[in-house]
Design a protein around this motif. Sequence first.
Motif, PDB file in Angstrom:
ATOM      1  N   SER A 149       0.829  -1.202   0.000  1.00  0.00           N
ATOM      2  CA  SER A 149       0.000   0.000   0.000  1.00  0.00           C
ATOM      3  C   SER A 149       0.854   1.238   0.000  1.00  0.00           C
ATOM      4  O   SER A 149       1.941   1.261   0.595  1.00  0.00           O
ATOM      5  N   LEU A 150       0.380   2.291  -0.641  1.00  0.00           N
ATOM      6  CA  LEU A 150       1.121   3.547  -0.670  1.00  0.00           C
ATOM      7  C   LEU A 150       1.202   4.184   0.704  1.00  0.00           C
ATOM      8  O   LEU A 150       1.980   5.098   0.923  1.00  0.00           O
ATOM      9  N   THR A 151       0.358   3.701   1.659  1.00  0.00           N
ATOM     10  CA  THR A 151       0.408   4.261   3.006  1.00  0.00           C
ATOM     11  C   THR A 151       1.388   3.510   3.891  1.00  0.00           C
ATOM     12  O   THR A 151       1.589   3.868   5.040  1.00  0.00           O
ATOM     13  N   ASP A 152       1.984   2.432   3.389  1.00  0.00           N
ATOM     14  CA  ASP A 152       2.992   1.708   4.151  1.00  0.00           C
ATOM     15  C   ASP A 152       4.303   2.473   4.152  1.00  0.00           C
ATOM     16  O   ASP A 152       4.494   3.407   3.385  1.00  0.00           O
ATOM     17  N   ALA A 153       5.227   2.034   5.013  1.00  0.00           N
ATOM     18  CA  ALA A 153       6.526   2.705   5.123  1.00  0.00           C
ATOM     19  C   ALA A 153       7.492   2.106   4.126  1.00  0.00           C
ATOM     20  O   ALA A 153       8.111   1.090   4.386  1.00  0.00           O
ATOM     21  N   ASN A 154       7.593   2.725   2.967  1.00  0.00           N
ATOM     22  CA  ASN A 154       8.470   2.222   1.911  1.00  0.00           C
ATOM     23  C   ASN A 154       9.712   3.096   1.784  1.00  0.00           C
ATOM     24  O   ASN A 154       9.618   4.315   1.798  1.00  0.00           O
ATOM     25  N   TRP A 155      10.842   2.457   1.674  1.00  0.00           N
ATOM     26  CA  TRP A 155      12.081   3.153   1.347  1.00  0.00           C
ATOM     27  C   TRP A 155      12.511   2.723  -0.053  1.00  0.00           C
ATOM     28  O   TRP A 155      12.248   1.602  -0.477  1.00  0.00           O
ATOM     29  N   GLY A 156      13.217   3.584  -0.726  1.00  0.00           N
ATOM     30  CA  GLY A 156      13.756   3.206  -2.009  1.00  0.00           C
ATOM     31  C   GLY A 156      15.098   2.518  -1.843  1.00  0.00           C
ATOM     32  O   GLY A 156      15.711   2.532  -0.780  1.00  0.00           O
ATOM     33  N   ALA A 157      15.555   1.911  -2.918  1.00  0.00           N
ATOM     34  CA  ALA A 157      16.893   1.335  -2.939  1.00  0.00           C
ATOM     35  C   ALA A 157      17.893   2.454  -3.210  1.00  0.00           C
ATOM     36  O   ALA A 157      17.671   3.315  -4.059  1.00  0.00           O
ATOM     37  N   ASP A 158      18.987   2.461  -2.474  1.00  0.00           N
ATOM     38  CA  ASP A 158      19.996   3.499  -2.660  1.00  0.00           C
ATOM     39  C   ASP A 158      20.691   3.335  -4.009  1.00  0.00           C
ATOM     40  O   ASP A 158      21.046   2.226  -4.412  1.00  0.00           O
ATOM     41  N   VAL A 159      20.907   4.445  -4.706  1.00  0.00           N
ATOM     42  CA  VAL A 159      21.589   4.431  -5.992  1.00  0.00           C
ATOM     43  C   VAL A 159      22.759   5.398  -5.946  1.00  0.00           C
ATOM     44  O   VAL A 159      22.651   6.493  -5.386  1.00  0.00           O
ATOM     45  N   PHE A 160      23.896   4.979  -6.466  1.00  0.00           N
ATOM     46  CA  PHE A 160      25.131   5.766  -6.437  1.00  0.00           C
ATOM     47  C   PHE A 160      25.594   6.041  -7.864  1.00  0.00           C
ATOM     48  O   PHE A 160      25.383   5.236  -8.773  1.00  0.00           O
ATOM     49  N   TRP A 161      26.270   7.174  -8.039  1.00  0.00           N
ATOM     50  CA  TRP A 161      26.769   7.584  -9.353  1.00  0.00           C
ATOM     51  C   TRP A 161      28.232   7.977  -9.220  1.00  0.00           C
ATOM     52  O   TRP A 161      28.653   8.521  -8.197  1.00  0.00           O
ATOM     53  N   TRP A 162      29.031   7.742 -10.264  1.00  0.00           N
ATOM     54  CA  TRP A 162      30.437   8.134 -10.238  1.00  0.00           C
ATOM     55  C   TRP A 162      31.011   8.132 -11.650  1.00  0.00           C
ATOM     56  O   TRP A 162      30.416   7.604 -12.580  1.00  0.00           O
ATOM     57  N   GLY A 163      32.200   8.752 -11.800  1.00  0.00           N
ATOM     58  CA  GLY A 163      32.906   8.733 -13.081  1.00  0.00           C
ATOM     59  C   GLY A 163      32.939  10.084 -13.760  1.00  0.00           C
ATOM     60  O   GLY A 163      32.891  11.142 -13.121  1.00  0.00           O
ATOM     61  N   GLY A 164      33.014  10.076 -15.098  1.00  0.00           N
ATOM     62  CA  GLY A 164      33.110  11.295 -15.884  1.00  0.00           C
ATOM     63  C   GLY A 164      31.849  12.136 -15.785  1.00  0.00           C
ATOM     64  O   GLY A 164      30.737  11.609 -15.717  1.00  0.00           O
ATOM     65  N   ASN A 165      32.050  13.462 -15.814  1.00  0.00           N
ATOM     66  CA  ASN A 165      30.914  14.360 -15.603  1.00  0.00           C
ATOM     67  C   ASN A 165      31.011  15.606 -16.480  1.00  0.00           C
ATOM     68  O   ASN A 165      30.465  16.653 -16.136  1.00  0.00           O
TER      69      ASN A 165
END
Length: 527
Positions: free
Chosen positions: A440-456
Motif C-alpha cells: 500500500s502507498l500508506t505503508d513505510a516504503n524506502w527506495g533502494a539506494d543508488v550511487f553515481w560516479w565517473g566522468g561528468n
Amino acid sequence: MAYAYYYPGMKTVEEPIFSTKVAMDHAKTKGYPLNEENRDSLSSQHDQVKKALENPGAYAWGSNKYCVVDFESNDTVVKTPRRLHFFDGVLLRDLKLDEKSGAAITENGDLVQWGKGFSETNFKPTRTLTGKNLLSVCMSRDRIIALSSDGSVYSLPISKADQQTGPKQREGWLPFYSSISSLSYRQLRPNLGLGEQITALSGGLEHVLLLSDAGRVFSAAAATEGFPSKGQLGIPGLNWLTRPQGPVDSCHEIKTLRGYKVTQIATGDYHSLVSDKDGRLFVFGDNSFGQLGIQFDPTSPFKDTPIFFPLKSLYPGKDSFPKATGIAAGGFNSFLMVDVQRLTVSGDEKLSAKDACPITVDTWAFGKGIYGTLGNGRWTHLQDTPTKVKSLSNLFEYNERAQKISPIRLRGISVGTTHAAAILGNQTHLNLSEKSTGSSLTDANWGADVFWWGGNEFFQLGTGKRNNIPVPTYINPPVDIDNMDGDTRNTRFQIIPRFRGKVSGRKISFEQRVECGRNVSAVYSAV
C-alpha cells in the motif's frame, strides 16, 4: 568489516548495525513522525518513493546537444534529473540512451525512437518498429538490435532516413496475405536447436552478443560500417577478410564456451564478458585499457578467444571460495560482483557446511579509470588488475524477518562510456504495524539506494556540477518528487523496488531502473 543499515537521516553507507526498533527510535529522536496519522511524512525518502509510485515516468540528464535528454528544450546540457514528459504515466520494458539518439520499448512491445541521430527534422519520440512484441534493445554505432518475446532478433538502422530508404522485407507466411514491411530491418538468425530461443542480448559499438535459454552464446556484427576487429566476437581469427560467406551480420556460436551454461552476458564498446551458472567468468575482446582484467600486452592488445578469468587470484588462501554473481561493462570498463564464502578450518580438518562463515559480497572494477569510472578513488589511465570498489563491497544489514545479518548485494550496475551507476539491494520496506502489508502507498516504503560516479563533463552524474567523481556518491532527487515542505535532511535520489500498484486505474507490477549511456543518464519506470 563495514556494516550498514538504512534509516531516514543516515549520512553514509558505513554505519553501525541497528535493529528495526532501534532504528525507529533513532528516527523519532531526529524528528521523524512515526504514528499512523503522519505516516505520509515519515521521511523524505518515503515521501519521494510514494510520489514516484503515484507518478511513473522517465527522467534524463546530461548532454542534450542532440535533443535526447530533453527534446522540448534548446539547452545543450541538462545538469540535474529532468522529467521526460512524453513518458509521463508510461511504463517501459526497456530504455537505452546514446548522446545522439534514444530508444525505448513500450509496455505493449513497440519501439520508440527520438533524438537528432534519429531525425534532424522530426527528432521527437516516434514509434518505428511495431507489432513485434519487443522485450529489450541495445544500440551499436548506427543500428538498433531488438529482442522479441518469441526470441526473434531484429536489426534496423537508427536513422529514420535509412529505415525508409533501405531494403524492406516481405512479412507474413502466406503468399496472398503477406506484405512489405514499412521500414528497413534485418533479422539475425543464429543456428538454434529444436525449441531453443534467444533470451538476452547485449551490444557494443560494432558487435552484439546473443544468449539462448540453453546457455549458448552467439556473436554478430552490429554496425553498418566497421566490422568487429578487436576480438569482441570471441571467434578466433575472425575478421573482415576471413568472415564466411553470407550476410555480414551472420551469427557465430562461440564454441569455446560449449560445456558451460552461460547465464549472463555484458559488453563494452569493444570487449565482452560472460559468466556461467557456476559463477565462472570468461573475457574477450579489446584489452587496451585492461578492461579484460588481465595483464595488458602491447604486442597483443586484444584477445579473440574467451579467456577463463581466475577469480581465485583475487582471494589468495585456501579458505576463500569466490563466485561471480554479476557482470557489467560499458565503454572501456568492466565490473564484477562476487560472492565470497570463507571457511574457518585449519590443518587437515574436513570442510563442512557448519564451518561456513557468512557470505561476503564484493564489487571489482578494471579498465580505463582516468575519468574516475572505476569508482575506486583513483585516476588511473590503465587498470588491468581488478581493484575493489570499497563503497560497494563488504556491506551488511540486519534482516529482521530472518533475524540475522545479511550481505547487501547490488541490484545491478549500469555502465556508460565514462560514468556508471549502481543500485544497492538494501531492504526497502519496514513494517510499522501488524496490518502493514508492503503493498500500500500508506505503508513505510524506502527506495533502494543508488550511487553515481565517473566522468561528468556533460553533467551526466546529475550532481549539478561538472567535476568528475572517482567514488560512488548520492545525488539529489528530481525537484518534482522532492519534499514539498522544503525539508532537505539528507534527501537523496532513491530507486523504487518492484511494487504492485495502480497505474491509470489498473493494478500492475513495476519498478524503476537506471540507464547510463554515452554522456547521458536516465531513470525510468519499467514493467
